[in-house]
Write a protein that holds these residues in place. Structure first.
Motif, PDB file in Angstrom:
ATOM      1  N   VAL A   8       0.857  -1.183   0.000  1.00  0.00           N
ATOM      2  CA  VAL A   8       0.000   0.000   0.000  1.00  0.00           C
ATOM      3  C   VAL A   8       0.893   1.233   0.000  1.00  0.00           C
ATOM      4  CG1 VAL A   8      -1.799   1.286   1.200  1.00  0.00           C
ATOM      5  CG2 VAL A   8      -1.802  -1.211   1.284  1.00  0.00           C
ATOM      6  N   GLU A   9       0.743   2.055  -1.018  1.00  0.00           N
ATOM      7  CA  GLU A   9       1.531   3.279  -1.119  1.00  0.00           C
ATOM      8  C   GLU A   9       0.684   4.477  -0.702  1.00  0.00           C
ATOM      9  OE1 GLU A   9       3.158   3.649  -5.021  1.00  0.00           O
ATOM     10  OE2 GLU A   9       4.148   1.699  -4.923  1.00  0.00           O
ATOM     11  N   GLY A  10       1.310   5.421  -0.010  1.00  0.00           N
ATOM     12  CA  GLY A  10       0.629   6.650   0.341  1.00  0.00           C
ATOM     13  C   GLY A  10       0.280   6.800   1.808  1.00  0.00           C
ATOM     14  N   MET A  11       0.518   5.761   2.626  1.00  0.00           N
ATOM     15  CA  MET A  11       0.254   5.883   4.057  1.00  0.00           C
ATOM     16  C   MET A  11       1.401   6.661   4.698  1.00  0.00           C
ATOM     17  SD  MET A  11      -1.167   2.131   5.222  1.00  0.00           S
ATOM     18  CE  MET A  11       0.327   1.258   4.751  1.00  0.00           C
ATOM     19  N   GLN A  52     -10.727  -7.784  -4.283  1.00  0.00           N
ATOM     20  CA  GLN A  52     -11.613  -7.055  -3.373  1.00  0.00           C
ATOM     21  C   GLN A  52     -10.800  -6.179  -2.418  1.00  0.00           C
ATOM     22  OE1 GLN A  52     -13.562 -10.686  -1.939  1.00  0.00           O
ATOM     23  NE2 GLN A  52     -15.533  -9.717  -2.407  1.00  0.00           N
ATOM     24  N   LEU A  53      -9.706  -6.714  -1.916  1.00  0.00           N
ATOM     25  CA  LEU A  53      -8.865  -5.976  -0.977  1.00  0.00           C
ATOM     26  C   LEU A  53      -8.261  -4.747  -1.646  1.00  0.00           C
ATOM     27  CD1 LEU A  53      -7.027  -8.997   0.684  1.00  0.00           C
ATOM     28  CD2 LEU A  53      -8.985  -7.730   1.592  1.00  0.00           C
ATOM     29  N   ILE A  54      -7.728  -4.941  -2.846  1.00  0.00           N
ATOM     30  CA  ILE A  54      -7.120  -3.830  -3.589  1.00  0.00           C
ATOM     31  C   ILE A  54      -8.167  -2.756  -3.875  1.00  0.00           C
ATOM     32  CG2 ILE A  54      -6.100  -3.183  -5.814  1.00  0.00           C
ATOM     33  CD1 ILE A  54      -4.609  -5.929  -5.688  1.00  0.00           C
ATOM     34  N   ALA A  55      -9.365  -3.163  -4.285  1.00  0.00           N
ATOM     35  CA  ALA A  55     -10.424  -2.201  -4.576  1.00  0.00           C
ATOM     36  C   ALA A  55     -10.797  -1.402  -3.328  1.00  0.00           C
ATOM     37  CB  ALA A  55     -11.650  -2.923  -5.136  1.00  0.00           C
ATOM     38  N   ALA A  56     -10.857  -2.056  -2.175  1.00  0.00           N
ATOM     39  CA  ALA A  56     -11.203  -1.362  -0.930  1.00  0.00           C
ATOM     40  C   ALA A  56     -10.144  -0.329  -0.570  1.00  0.00           C
ATOM     41  CB  ALA A  56     -11.380  -2.367   0.205  1.00  0.00           C
ATOM     42  N   VAL A  57      -8.873  -0.696  -0.721  1.00  0.00           N
ATOM     43  CA  VAL A  57      -7.779   0.228  -0.408  1.00  0.00           C
ATOM     44  C   VAL A  57      -7.799   1.407  -1.372  1.00  0.00           C
ATOM     45  CG1 VAL A  57      -5.263   0.489  -0.312  1.00  0.00           C
ATOM     46  CG2 VAL A  57      -6.340  -1.540   0.668  1.00  0.00           C
ATOM     47  N   GLU A  58      -8.007   1.132  -2.648  1.00  0.00           N
ATOM     48  CA  GLU A  58      -8.036   2.203  -3.641  1.00  0.00           C
ATOM     49  C   GLU A  58      -9.237   3.126  -3.433  1.00  0.00           C
ATOM     50  OE1 GLU A  58      -7.575   0.163  -7.383  1.00  0.00           O
ATOM     51  OE2 GLU A  58      -5.393   0.103  -7.139  1.00  0.00           O
ATOM     52  N   ALA A  60      -2.208  -2.677   9.074  1.00  0.00           N
ATOM     53  CA  ALA A  60      -1.416  -1.870   8.149  1.00  0.00           C
ATOM     54  C   ALA A  60      -0.160  -1.348   8.843  1.00  0.00           C
ATOM     55  CB  ALA A  60      -2.246  -0.696   7.632  1.00  0.00           C
ATOM     56  N   ASP A  61       0.919  -1.227   8.070  1.00  0.00           N
ATOM     57  CA  ASP A  61       2.179  -0.701   8.581  1.00  0.00           C
ATOM     58  C   ASP A  61       2.743   0.274   7.560  1.00  0.00           C
ATOM     59  OD1 ASP A  61       4.817  -0.188   9.363  1.00  0.00           O
ATOM     60  OD2 ASP A  61       5.102  -2.215  10.139  1.00  0.00           O
ATOM     61  N   ARG A  62       2.719   1.554   7.891  1.00  0.00           N
ATOM     62  CA  ARG A  62       3.189   2.577   6.951  1.00  0.00           C
ATOM     63  C   ARG A  62       4.686   2.492   6.704  1.00  0.00           C
ATOM     64  NH1 ARG A  62       1.939   5.438  11.678  1.00  0.00           N
ATOM     65  NH2 ARG A  62       3.711   6.497  12.641  1.00  0.00           N
ATOM     66  N   ASP A  63       5.445   1.996   7.684  1.00  0.00           N
ATOM     67  CA  ASP A  63       6.900   1.897   7.531  1.00  0.00           C
ATOM     68  C   ASP A  63       7.298   0.872   6.473  1.00  0.00           C
ATOM     69  OD1 ASP A  63       7.370   3.874   9.468  1.00  0.00           O
ATOM     70  OD2 ASP A  63       7.316   2.388  11.085  1.00  0.00           O
ATOM     71  N   THR A  64       6.568  -0.235   6.411  1.00  0.00           N
ATOM     72  CA  THR A  64       6.868  -1.266   5.412  1.00  0.00           C
ATOM     73  C   THR A  64       6.002  -1.118   4.168  1.00  0.00           C
ATOM     74  OG1 THR A  64       5.286  -2.834   6.362  1.00  0.00           O
ATOM     75  CG2 THR A  64       7.570  -2.922   7.188  1.00  0.00           C
ATOM     76  N   GLU A  65       5.038  -0.192   4.219  1.00  0.00           N
ATOM     77  CA  GLU A  65       4.075   0.024   3.126  1.00  0.00           C
ATOM     78  C   GLU A  65       3.314  -1.256   2.798  1.00  0.00           C
ATOM     79  OE1 GLU A  65       6.283   1.855  -0.110  1.00  0.00           O
ATOM     80  OE2 GLU A  65       5.751   3.821   0.678  1.00  0.00           O
ATOM     81  N   GLN A  66       2.886  -1.963   3.845  1.00  0.00           N
ATOM     82  CA  GLN A  66       2.142  -3.201   3.641  1.00  0.00           C
ATOM     83  C   GLN A  66       0.948  -3.272   4.571  1.00  0.00           C
ATOM     84  OE1 GLN A  66       5.099  -6.294   4.237  1.00  0.00           O
ATOM     85  NE2 GLN A  66       5.432  -6.421   2.028  1.00  0.00           N
ATOM     86  N   VAL A  67      -0.030  -4.066   4.158  1.00  0.00           N
ATOM     87  CA  VAL A  67      -1.149  -4.417   5.021  1.00  0.00           C
ATOM     88  C   VAL A  67      -1.305  -5.935   4.952  1.00  0.00           C
ATOM     89  CG1 VAL A  67      -2.908  -4.043   3.228  1.00  0.00           C
ATOM     90  CG2 VAL A  67      -3.565  -3.974   5.637  1.00  0.00           C
ATOM     91  N   THR A  68      -1.452  -6.542   6.118  1.00  0.00           N
ATOM     92  CA  THR A  68      -1.660  -7.979   6.204  1.00  0.00           C
ATOM     93  C   THR A  68      -3.108  -8.209   6.609  1.00  0.00           C
ATOM     94  OG1 THR A  68       0.639  -8.329   6.830  1.00  0.00           O
ATOM     95  CG2 THR A  68      -0.899 -10.121   7.298  1.00  0.00           C
ATOM     96  N   VAL A  69      -3.778  -9.062   5.850  1.00  0.00           N
ATOM     97  CA  VAL A  69      -5.208  -9.285   6.030  1.00  0.00           C
ATOM     98  C   VAL A  69      -5.458 -10.753   6.318  1.00  0.00           C
ATOM     99  CG1 VAL A  69      -7.470  -9.055   4.956  1.00  0.00           C
ATOM    100  CG2 VAL A  69      -5.640  -7.447   4.355  1.00  0.00           C
ATOM    101  N   ALA A  91     -10.389   3.874  -0.641  1.00  0.00           N
ATOM    102  CA  ALA A  91     -10.033   4.686   0.528  1.00  0.00           C
ATOM    103  C   ALA A  91      -9.004   5.767   0.174  1.00  0.00           C
ATOM    104  CB  ALA A  91      -9.490   3.796   1.646  1.00  0.00           C
ATOM    105  N   GLY A  92      -8.496   5.744  -1.064  1.00  0.00           N
ATOM    106  CA  GLY A  92      -7.604   6.799  -1.513  1.00  0.00           C
ATOM    107  C   GLY A  92      -6.134   6.460  -1.562  1.00  0.00           C
ATOM    108  N   TYR A  93      -5.801   5.183  -1.516  1.00  0.00           N
ATOM    109  CA  TYR A  93      -4.402   4.750  -1.525  1.00  0.00           C
ATOM    110  C   TYR A  93      -4.151   3.822  -2.710  1.00  0.00           C
ATOM    111  CZ  TYR A  93      -4.711   6.642   3.139  1.00  0.00           C
ATOM    112  OH  TYR A  93      -4.941   7.483   4.195  1.00  0.00           O
ATOM    113  N   ASP A  94      -2.901   3.712  -3.109  1.00  0.00           N
ATOM    114  CA  ASP A  94      -2.534   2.783  -4.180  1.00  0.00           C
ATOM    115  C   ASP A  94      -2.187   1.440  -3.550  1.00  0.00           C
ATOM    116  OD1 ASP A  94      -2.791   4.648  -6.272  1.00  0.00           O
ATOM    117  OD2 ASP A  94      -0.803   5.432  -5.857  1.00  0.00           O
TER     118      ASP A  94
END
Length: 65
Positions: A7-10, A51-57, A34-43, A59-62
């Motif tokens: 996830v980019e942009g956090m 579905q996960l990518i669409a939800a993040v996008e 989510a972890d902004r330092d590693t730019e990742q989210v674990t679900v 919300a305004g993030y890549d």
């Protein structure tokens, strides 16, 4: 099942919370961390990566695999 996305942009804790809440609103998701330092989210859950990518996008993030 566990899925990790990039996830980019956090840039702050609020960003992490926004991403987590967007993902946790999906049916079949038990937890998102989510972890902004590693730019990742674990679900943890049954939602598809698409579905996960669409939800993040929505919300305004890549996001990507």
């Amino acid at each position: 099942m566990s899925t990790t996305l990039t996830v980019e942009g956090m840039s702050c804790g609020h960003c992490e919370q926004t991403v987590e809440e967007a993902i946790e609103a999906l049916t079949g998701v038990q937890n998102a961390e989510a972890d902004r330092d590693t730019e990742q989210v674990t679900v943890v859950g049954d939602a598809s990566p698409e579905q996960l990518i669409a939800a993040v996008e929505d919300a305004g993030y890549d996001a990507g695999p």
